[in-house]
Scaffold this motif. Structure first.
Motif, PDB file in Angstrom:
ATOM      1  N   GLY A 179       0.806  -1.222   0.000  1.00 22.49           N
ATOM      2  CA  GLY A 179       0.000   0.000   0.000  1.00 22.49           C
ATOM      3  C   GLY A 179       0.833   1.262   0.000  1.00 22.49           C
ATOM      4  N   GLY A 180       1.843   1.314   0.858  1.00 21.04           N
ATOM      5  CA  GLY A 180       2.635   2.533   0.992  1.00 21.04           C
ATOM      6  C   GLY A 180       3.786   2.634   0.018  1.00 21.04           C
ATOM      7  N   GLY A 181       4.517   1.551  -0.174  1.00 22.89           N
ATOM      8  CA  GLY A 181       5.714   1.600  -1.003  1.00 22.89           C
ATOM      9  C   GLY A 181       5.456   1.391  -2.478  1.00 22.89           C
ATOM     10  N   VAL A 182       4.506   0.521  -2.797  1.00 26.36           N
ATOM     11  CA  VAL A 182       4.235   0.210  -4.199  1.00 26.36           C
ATOM     12  C   VAL A 182       3.085   1.062  -4.727  1.00 26.36           C
ATOM     13  CG1 VAL A 182       3.675  -1.651  -5.821  1.00 26.36           C
ATOM     14  CG2 VAL A 182       5.073  -2.145  -3.833  1.00 26.36           C
ATOM     15  N   GLY A 183       2.190   1.474  -3.855  1.00 28.59           N
ATOM     16  CA  GLY A 183       1.081   2.331  -4.268  1.00 28.59           C
ATOM     17  C   GLY A 183      -0.101   1.580  -4.843  1.00 28.59           C
ATOM     18  N   LEU A 184      -0.364   0.387  -4.328  1.00 31.52           N
ATOM     19  CA  LEU A 184      -1.511  -0.414  -4.776  1.00 31.52           C
ATOM     20  C   LEU A 184      -2.445  -0.650  -3.580  1.00 31.52           C
ATOM     21  CD1 LEU A 184       0.416  -3.051  -6.926  1.00 31.52           C
ATOM     22  CD2 LEU A 184      -0.911  -1.111  -7.768  1.00 31.52           C
ATOM     23  N   PRO A 185      -3.300   0.316  -3.266  1.00 30.25           N
ATOM     24  CA  PRO A 185      -4.113   0.193  -2.049  1.00 30.25           C
ATOM     25  C   PRO A 185      -5.112  -0.966  -2.069  1.00 30.25           C
ATOM     26  CG  PRO A 185      -4.747   2.139  -3.302  1.00 30.25           C
ATOM     27  CD  PRO A 185      -3.525   1.581  -3.949  1.00 30.25           C
ATOM     28  N   ARG A 186      -5.710  -1.265  -3.203  1.00 26.98           N
ATOM     29  CA  ARG A 186      -6.681  -2.373  -3.250  1.00 26.98           C
ATOM     30  C   ARG A 186      -6.002  -3.718  -3.004  1.00 26.98           C
ATOM     31  NH1 ARG A 186     -10.016  -0.351  -8.454  1.00 26.98           N
ATOM     32  NH2 ARG A 186     -11.165   1.308  -7.397  1.00 26.98           N
ATOM     33  N   VAL A 187      -4.849  -3.894  -3.611  1.00 25.95           N
ATOM     34  CA  VAL A 187      -4.084  -5.133  -3.391  1.00 25.95           C
ATOM     35  C   VAL A 187      -3.645  -5.213  -1.932  1.00 25.95           C
ATOM     36  CG1 VAL A 187      -2.022  -6.421  -4.052  1.00 25.95           C
ATOM     37  CG2 VAL A 187      -3.334  -5.203  -5.788  1.00 25.95           C
ATOM     38  N   ALA A 188      -3.259  -4.077  -1.363  1.00 30.90           N
ATOM     39  CA  ALA A 188      -2.840  -4.045   0.039  1.00 30.90           C
ATOM     40  C   ALA A 188      -3.985  -4.415   0.963  1.00 30.90           C
ATOM     41  CB  ALA A 188      -2.297  -2.662   0.390  1.00 30.90           C
ATOM     42  N   TRP A 189      -5.168  -3.866   0.723  1.00 34.33           N
ATOM     43  CA  TRP A 189      -6.322  -4.192   1.563  1.00 34.33           C
ATOM     44  C   TRP A 189      -6.699  -5.665   1.422  1.00 34.33           C
ATOM     45  CZ3 TRP A 189      -7.895  -1.868   5.642  1.00 34.33           C
ATOM     46  CH2 TRP A 189      -7.725  -0.500   5.781  1.00 34.33           C
ATOM     47  N   THR A 190      -6.590  -6.203   0.226  1.00 36.52           N
ATOM     48  CA  THR A 190      -6.878  -7.625   0.018  1.00 36.52           C
ATOM     49  C   THR A 190      -5.871  -8.488   0.770  1.00 36.52           C
ATOM     50  OG1 THR A 190      -7.785  -7.135  -2.168  1.00 36.52           O
ATOM     51  CG2 THR A 190      -7.169  -9.422  -1.720  1.00 36.52           C
ATOM     52  N   SER A 191      -4.611  -8.136   0.666  1.00 41.13           N
ATOM     53  CA  SER A 191      -3.563  -8.870   1.380  1.00 41.13           C
ATOM     54  C   SER A 191      -3.782  -8.810   2.890  1.00 41.13           C
ATOM     55  CB  SER A 191      -2.194  -8.293   1.011  1.00 41.13           C
ATOM     56  OG  SER A 191      -1.182  -8.866   1.766  1.00 41.13           O
ATOM     57  N   ALA A 192      -4.071  -7.628   3.389  1.00 40.95           N
ATOM     58  CA  ALA A 192      -4.318  -7.472   4.823  1.00 40.95           C
ATOM     59  C   ALA A 192      -5.563  -8.245   5.256  1.00 40.95           C
ATOM     60  CB  ALA A 192      -4.472  -5.996   5.174  1.00 40.95           C
ATOM     61  N   GLY A 193      -6.582  -8.246   4.423  1.00 36.25           N
ATOM     62  CA  GLY A 193      -7.804  -8.985   4.753  1.00 36.25           C
ATOM     63  C   GLY A 193      -7.572 -10.480   4.841  1.00 36.25           C
ATOM     64  N   ILE A 194      -6.846 -11.021   3.880  1.00 33.05           N
ATOM     65  CA  ILE A 194      -6.559 -12.460   3.897  1.00 33.05           C
ATOM     66  C   ILE A 194      -5.672 -12.811   5.089  1.00 33.05           C
ATOM     67  CG2 ILE A 194      -5.427 -14.335   2.653  1.00 33.05           C
ATOM     68  CD1 ILE A 194      -6.296 -12.893   0.046  1.00 33.05           C
ATOM     69  N   GLY A 195      -4.653 -12.006   5.342  1.00 33.63           N
ATOM     70  CA  GLY A 195      -3.794 -12.233   6.505  1.00 33.63           C
ATOM     71  C   GLY A 195      -4.562 -12.167   7.810  1.00 33.63           C
ATOM     72  N   GLY A 196      -5.477 -11.197   7.900  1.00 41.32           N
ATOM     73  CA  GLY A 196      -6.307 -11.070   9.098  1.00 41.32           C
ATOM     74  C   GLY A 196      -7.218 -12.266   9.289  1.00 41.32           C
ATOM     75  N   VAL A 197      -7.780 -12.770   8.198  1.00 41.10           N
ATOM     76  CA  VAL A 197      -8.650 -13.956   8.284  1.00 41.10           C
ATOM     77  C   VAL A 197      -7.868 -15.150   8.805  1.00 41.10           C
ATOM     78  CG1 VAL A 197      -9.889 -15.650   6.873  1.00 41.10           C
ATOM     79  CG2 VAL A 197     -10.340 -13.226   6.568  1.00 41.10           C
ATOM     80  N   VAL A 198      -6.634 -15.323   8.346  1.00 42.98           N
ATOM     81  CA  VAL A 198      -5.803 -16.446   8.810  1.00 42.98           C
ATOM     82  C   VAL A 198      -5.513 -16.298  10.308  1.00 42.98           C
ATOM     83  CG1 VAL A 198      -3.547 -17.562   8.607  1.00 42.98           C
ATOM     84  CG2 VAL A 198      -4.788 -16.911   6.566  1.00 42.98           C
ATOM     85  N   LEU A 199      -5.145 -15.104  10.758  1.00 44.31           N
ATOM     86  CA  LEU A 199      -4.842 -14.884  12.162  1.00 44.31           C
ATOM     87  C   LEU A 199      -6.070 -15.074  13.049  1.00 44.31           C
ATOM     88  CD1 LEU A 199      -2.222 -13.756  10.916  1.00 44.31           C
ATOM     89  CD2 LEU A 199      -2.218 -12.077  12.724  1.00 44.31           C
ATOM     90  N   VAL A 200      -7.205 -14.505  12.646  1.00 43.60           N
ATOM     91  CA  VAL A 200      -8.434 -14.660  13.427  1.00 43.60           C
ATOM     92  C   VAL A 200      -8.915 -16.112  13.370  1.00 43.60           C
ATOM     93  CG1 VAL A 200     -10.878 -13.994  13.529  1.00 43.60           C
ATOM     94  CG2 VAL A 200      -9.127 -12.251  13.211  1.00 43.60           C
TER      95      VAL A 200
END
Length: 151
Positions: free
Chosen positions: A124-145
């Motif tokens: 999100g911050g370094g590459v500038g792809l916010p949608r991909v970043a939110w998707t990545s964070a969402g999948i990671g969050g689902v795994v942790l939860v």
């Protein structure tokens, strides 16, 4: 010149994010392969007798007609307590077991889930792809939860 710097920064950040994801996948696969590809492996239940700093040990009772074995170990986690009975798969050629079922799958992929969360910040911050970043964070969050809920 500034355009070249922008592309260089994005390429470098993409490589860092890729490195994080590969490392998370590599760390997860060592356990995940035994949980997800359990056909033909020894299944059973372990009754935890005691725990050390990093592992717990106990008596293994196989689902098949094989003899039970004492002294098998499982990685210590918050959910492993003395006296607990856990459904497990034996890692071939070792005295180590891993959980099976949904809890085992989520727990095995936990390093990748953390890597996805870390990579989301870079994407999100370094590459500038916010949608991909939110998707990545969402999948990671689902795994942790999912790990927290199933264990």
């Amino acid at each position: 010149m500034s355009r070249m710097l922008l592309h260089s920064r994005r390429a470098a950040m993409s490589l860092v994010a890729l490195l994080l994801l590969v490392a998370g996948g590599w760390a997860s696969w060592g356990t995940a392969q035994h949980v997800m590809l359990a056909k033909g492996r020894e299944h059973g239940t372990i009754t935890v007798d005691g725990c050390g700093e990093e592992t717990c040990s106990g008596r293994f009772a196989p689902d098949s007609a094989a003899a039970s074995r004492p002294g098998l170990t499982i990685g210590k986690s918050v959910a492993v307590k003395k006296g607990a009975k856990l459904s497990v798969v034996v890692k071939p050629g070792t005295d180590e077991v891993v959980r099976r079922g949904a809890g085992g799958i989520f727990h095995a992929w936990l390093p990748l889930g953390g890597a996805l969360l870390l990579a989301a910040v870079i994407i999100g911050g370094g590459v500038g792809l916010p949608r991909v970043a939110w998707t990545s964070a969402g999948i990671g969050g689902v795994v942790l939860v999912g790990t927290f809920v199933t264990l």
